[in-house]
Design a protein around this motif. Structure first.
Motif, short mmCIF file in Angstrom:
data_model
loop_
_atom_site.label_atom_id
_atom_site.label_comp_id
_atom_site.label_asym_id
_atom_site.label_seq_id
_atom_site.Cartn_x
_atom_site.Cartn_y
_atom_site.Cartn_z
N UNK A 17 -3.74 14.02 -60.11
CA UNK A 17 -3.45 15.04 -60.97
C UNK A 17 -3.32 16.25 -59.73
N UNK A 18 -2.11 16.83 -59.80
CA UNK A 18 -1.67 17.79 -58.61
C UNK A 18 -2.52 18.99 -59.10
N UNK A 33 -15.66 16.96 -60.50
CA UNK A 33 -15.83 16.45 -61.97
C UNK A 33 -14.94 15.18 -62.03
N UNK A 34 -13.70 15.08 -61.21
CA UNK A 34 -12.85 13.98 -61.23
C UNK A 34 -13.82 12.69 -61.01
N UNK A 35 -14.58 13.01 -59.87
CA UNK A 35 -15.55 11.92 -59.19
C UNK A 35 -16.23 11.08 -60.18
N UNK A 36 -16.63 11.89 -61.10
CA UNK A 36 -17.61 11.27 -62.21
C UNK A 36 -16.90 10.01 -62.75
N UNK A 40 -14.69 4.24 -64.47
CA UNK A 40 -14.01 4.26 -65.70
C UNK A 40 -12.74 3.45 -65.86
N UNK A 41 -12.40 3.07 -67.17
CA UNK A 41 -10.97 2.46 -67.08
C UNK A 41 -10.14 3.44 -66.90
N UNK A 42 -10.28 4.66 -67.13
CA UNK A 42 -9.45 5.75 -66.89
C UNK A 42 -10.11 6.73 -65.93
N UNK A 43 -9.57 6.89 -64.69
CA UNK A 43 -10.19 7.93 -63.61
C UNK A 43 -9.11 8.89 -63.21
N UNK A 44 -9.57 10.02 -62.49
CA UNK A 44 -8.68 11.08 -62.15
C UNK A 44 -8.92 11.43 -60.46
N UNK A 45 -7.73 11.81 -59.94
CA UNK A 45 -8.01 12.16 -58.41
C UNK A 45 -7.18 13.54 -58.40
N UNK A 61 0.89 12.29 -61.91
CA UNK A 61 0.92 12.35 -63.32
C UNK A 61 0.87 13.57 -64.18
N UNK A 62 -0.01 14.54 -63.59
CA UNK A 62 0.04 15.81 -64.30
C UNK A 62 -0.25 16.86 -63.32
#
Length: 292
Positions: A17-18, A33-36, A40-45, A61-62
């Motif tokens: 996530x930019x 927030x993303x660290x949570x 998961x099968x779907x995670x964010x950085x 990606x976003x």
């Protein structure tokens, strides 16, 4: 024949996530927030991006815009920097923002649960990433998250994700739930589906109809999927049709049996939406058409 062996359903993916225009504290808050999501099968950085960036990494990606500065908004919404990531969705975080028609505006201050829920929806809608929908799972029920995800995949009926040469499929499984799950997947591709509950019925169907792809369970009452696969591969109408064998068995011996039977792909249940898509994409390329 090419044999593709898949493992147990594990669709682990990290979305980059930019983040543009966030203060140091705001960026740290988003990172927490993303660290949570890391397990998961779907995670964010979160990845920091300069407000006047000339180049964006293709892995982004976003893009989240944490600014109300009209010059910055114009730069990212109109001119934008270079890179393949330009086609990625822009998400605006605005103070007291109202819901927009496209859903890509998030009101500040950010509610962590709401932010993650919206990002999950965006990955389904924009990236076609939907690991929650599993074929052959222990539960036959479709939870609320799954139903909402299916609605997003249909994109409100504005378009369908058709594939070249994929017009009719045969689904063979003695489980009604599995037949329905695969039928839903093919429905998202605007593909006609014939469903049968036995290997014998599959052989009869394949003798009368030419299919573009066949999904078939291995363990069924009476004849098993291996024997049916051999028979179908000898039939004039479907000798070249890709056959995907579905099973809960993952031993090397079972995979060899699948190869010897002539199957093109061997999948271990449960499989999720993204694994189903990867198999279909192997044989059929995507076309975009307006829904009828």
């Amino acid at each position: 024949m090419q044999n593709i062996v898949k493992g147990q359903a594990k669709a682990l993916r990290v979305f980059q996530i930019g983040v543009v225009g966030a203060s140091r504290d705001a960026f740290a808050a988003l990172s927490r927030i993303f660290g949570v999501t890391r397990y998961r099968t779907r995670s964010y950085q979160a990845v920091p991006l300069a407000v006047n960036a000339k180049q964006v990494d293709d892995a982004i990606d976003f893009i989240i815009l944490c600014t109300s500065n009209p010059n910055v908004l114009n730069y990212w919404q109109s001119r934008r920097p270079q890179g393949k990531a330009l086609g990625r969705p822009l998400i605006r975080i605005e103070k007291g923002a109202a819901e927009s028609k496209d859903g890509y505006v998030i009101s500040a201050p950010v509610n962590p649960s709401r932010l993650l829920r919206q990002l999950d929806q965006y990955t389904i809608k924009e990236m076609n990433f939907f690991p929650e929908f599993q074929i052959g799972s222990e539960s036959d029920e479709l939870c609320e998250t799954t139903l909402e995800g299916l609605k997003l995949l249909k994109k409100d009926g504005s378009s369908v994700n058709k594939r070249y040469g994929l017009q009719r499929a045969l689904v063979v499984d003695d489980s009604l739930a599995v037949r329905k799950q695969i039928e839903i997947e093919f429905g998202l591709l605007d593909t006609e589906v014939d469903c049968v509950d036995s290997a014998e019925a599959a052989i009869d169907a394949s003798a009368k109809t030419a299919y573009d792809i066949i999904f078939m369970d291995v363990v069924m009452p009476g004849m098993d999927g291996y024997a049916a696969c051999k028979r179908i591969k000898r039939s004039p109408l479907n000798k070249n049709t890709p056959i995907v064998l579905l099973t809960s068995r993952s031993s090397s011996f079972d995979k060899i049996k699948g190869t010897l039977a002539g199957c093109d792909t061997y999948l271990v249940k449960p499989i999720n939406h993204n694994e189903f898509e990867s198999v279909v994409n192997k044989y059929f390329s995507e076309i975009r058409t307006q829904a009828r």
